[in-house]
Design an enzyme around this catalytic site. Structure first.
Site, PDB file in Angstrom:
ATOM      1  N   CYS A 261       3.031  -5.011   6.716  1.00 43.05           N
ATOM      2  CA  CYS A 261       2.713  -4.640   5.339  1.00 43.05           C
ATOM      3  C   CYS A 261       3.936  -4.067   4.637  1.00 43.05           C
ATOM      4  O   CYS A 261       4.962  -3.782   5.249  1.00 43.05           O
ATOM      5  CB  CYS A 261       1.590  -3.612   5.320  1.00 43.05           C
ATOM      6  SG  CYS A 261      -0.017  -4.254   5.846  1.00 43.05           S
TER       7      CYS A 261
ATOM      8  N   HIS B 271       0.822  -1.205   0.000  1.00 38.61           N
ATOM      9  CA  HIS B 271       0.000   0.000   0.000  1.00 38.61           C
ATOM     10  C   HIS B 271       0.858   1.258   0.000  1.00 38.61           C
ATOM     11  O   HIS B 271       2.076   1.210   0.139  1.00 38.61           O
ATOM     12  CB  HIS B 271      -0.954  -0.009   1.208  1.00 38.61           C
ATOM     13  CG  HIS B 271      -0.285  -0.019   2.551  1.00 38.61           C
ATOM     14  ND1 HIS B 271       0.261   1.108   3.122  1.00 38.61           N
ATOM     15  CD2 HIS B 271      -0.092  -1.029   3.445  1.00 38.61           C
ATOM     16  CE1 HIS B 271       0.745   0.806   4.308  1.00 38.61           C
ATOM     17  NE2 HIS B 271       0.570  -0.489   4.527  1.00 38.61           N
TER      18      HIS B 271
END
Length: 452
Positions: free
Chosen positions: A245, A229
């Protein structure tokens, strides 16, 4: 109207080492609010750099036959009051890799005119060249898009932030399960507990917007709670800062999101040592391992990688490789490819011969505030320390407007302006939380704020 504040000193007894520790701490803290945890370069005002001998490519490269290396190493020069973070972002590099390539250079206050090494060449990870490949040790993502019939294959590469200690990014193979533009972040309970314990409670859901840690786009993987992301805190890209992440600069995640279809395979590896064949012959690229090993184990691994590269490319035998030099580079962990053949130039000579990169503007914009309320962060005897704190504030996520102001032989640091006392007080709390710096909300007439 209060136009003065009691002069309190912030740099008494604080040398460069203190501020280097503070730099690392502020970047880590800045990242803690998300699943993973914008000064501008103005080339039009500068003398043009000499043209390099071949076209300059930033992050998209054609895959060539019989080579494992993409890009080329280059250098640039510090202009005005740039930070290494400004330069890293301009050239699509991460925080850790530009620091490793330039040891001893203060990331926040590098001297004007200082030559800076740009690690803009990369040995491709030893994996099938398909889909998305992520090398955690290099803090770098590689995307191999499908090529139309008859067209040359390409690879696109970007720096990434990865999982910090205790929140490791998983290894293995998965795929892109779905994609979401302007994602809302449903905060996991474990992260809410962590933030609550630090006095920084989070809502159950963070809506899309500039403070959303997921940034503007997210690719959800087949692994639970793991995404690729964007980020609201670009200064953390290239570091171990996330809750597992993988985060990219805002200018990188948007085109990647558009290019990558759902179902694309994703391979995550940890390869701190990479050996390949490039224009300089056999080269070694070494990064700091996520899990350090003994010297004997490292030498065994490096020797095995050299043998594998020789066999893969059918080049000369190991007698033509300087194993002592290779092990020295593996220990040094400079983070970019260096030639290891017998007779290779010394590293200083090799770096001195590199071409200059064209001057590129950083995507980061200097933040601007409105109003007449400020956060007074004190007076500094050292202009360099004041400059460092201003740079840290500007590189927070979201960025905090700040400036230093000469005053009676010292340097006053002001954050802001803000439209109200309430907004300034909120900034006081945030600066204390993220940087450990104490300030006070004050109201200043425009002439005072501007130094009049």
């Amino acid at each position: 109207m209060n136009t003065t504040a009691a002069p309190y000193m912030h740099d008494l007894g604080r040398g460069p080492a203190y501020y280097l520790r503070l730099a690392a701490a502020c970047l880590l803290l800045a990242a803690l609010s998300g699943c993973a945890g914008w000064g501008a370069r103005e080339p039009a005002q500068l003398a043009p750099a000499p043209l390099p001998p071949e076209p300059f490519a930033l992050n998209s490269f054609e895959l060539q036959e019989n080579t494992d290396v993409v890009g080329r190493l280059r250098h640039t020069t510090i202009q005005a009051e740039e930070t290494l973070l400004d330069i890293a972002r301009a050239y699509d590099l991460g925080y850790d890799e530009i620091l490793a390539a330039n040891p001893g250079v203060d990331p926040w206050t590098p001297p004007t005119g200082r030559r800076v090494m740009l690690p803009t060449a990369h040995v491709l990870p030893d994996t099938p060249r398909e889909g998305i490949v992520i090398n955690l040790a290099a803090r770098r993502l590689y995307y191999y898009p499908p090529a139309p019939h008859g067209a040359p294959r390409r690879v696109i590469t970007h720096p990434i932030g990865i999982g910090r200690e205790g929140w490791a990014t998983p290894l293995g193979r998965t795929k892109v399960a779905n994609k979401r533009a302007a994602p809302a972040w449903t905060v996991p309970a474990s992260i809410r507990r962590e933030h609550a314990a630090k006095g920084d409670p989070l809502p159950a859901v963070v809506p899309p917007g500039p403070e959303n840690p997921l940034g503007s786009h997210a690719l959800r993987l087949g692994w639970s709670s793991i995404l690729i992301h964007g980020t609201s805190k670009p200064a953390g890209v290239g570091m171990r800062v996330s809750h597992g992440c993988m985060q990219l600069y805002p200018e990188d995640i948007a085109p990647l999101f558009d290019a990558v279809p759902v179902g694309t395979p994703v391979t995550v590896v940890d390869q701190p040592y990479l050996v390949g064949l490039g224009a300089d012959g056999l080269v070694l690229e070494a990064h700091e391992p996520l899990h350090p090993a003994a010297a004997t184990r490292r030498e065994t691994v490096v020797t095995g990688l050299i043998k594998a590269a020789i066999a893969r490319h059918r080049v000369a035998d190991t007698a033509h490789v300087d194993l002592s030099l290779a092990n020295s580079y593996a220990t040094g962990q400079a983070g970019y490819p260096l030639p290891i053949s017998v007779g290779a130039p010394a590293i200083d000579d090799y770096r001195a011969a590199l071409p200059a990169a064209p001057l590129l503007p950083t995507p980061q914009a200097t933040p601007v505030g409105q109003g007449d309320w400020y956060v007074d962060l004190g007076r500094f005897k050292s202009e360099n320390n004041a400059r460092r704190l201003v740079a840290m504030l500007i590189h927070q996520g979201p960025p905090i407007p700040a400036a230093r102001q000469p005053q009676d032989g010292q340097y006053r640091v002001l954050a802001g302006p803000y439209p109200s006392k309430t907004a300034a007080a909120a900034a006081v709390r945030r600066i204390k939380r993220d940087l450990g710096e104490t300030g006070q909300a004050i109201r200043l007439a425009p002439t005072v704020a501007l130094g009049g």
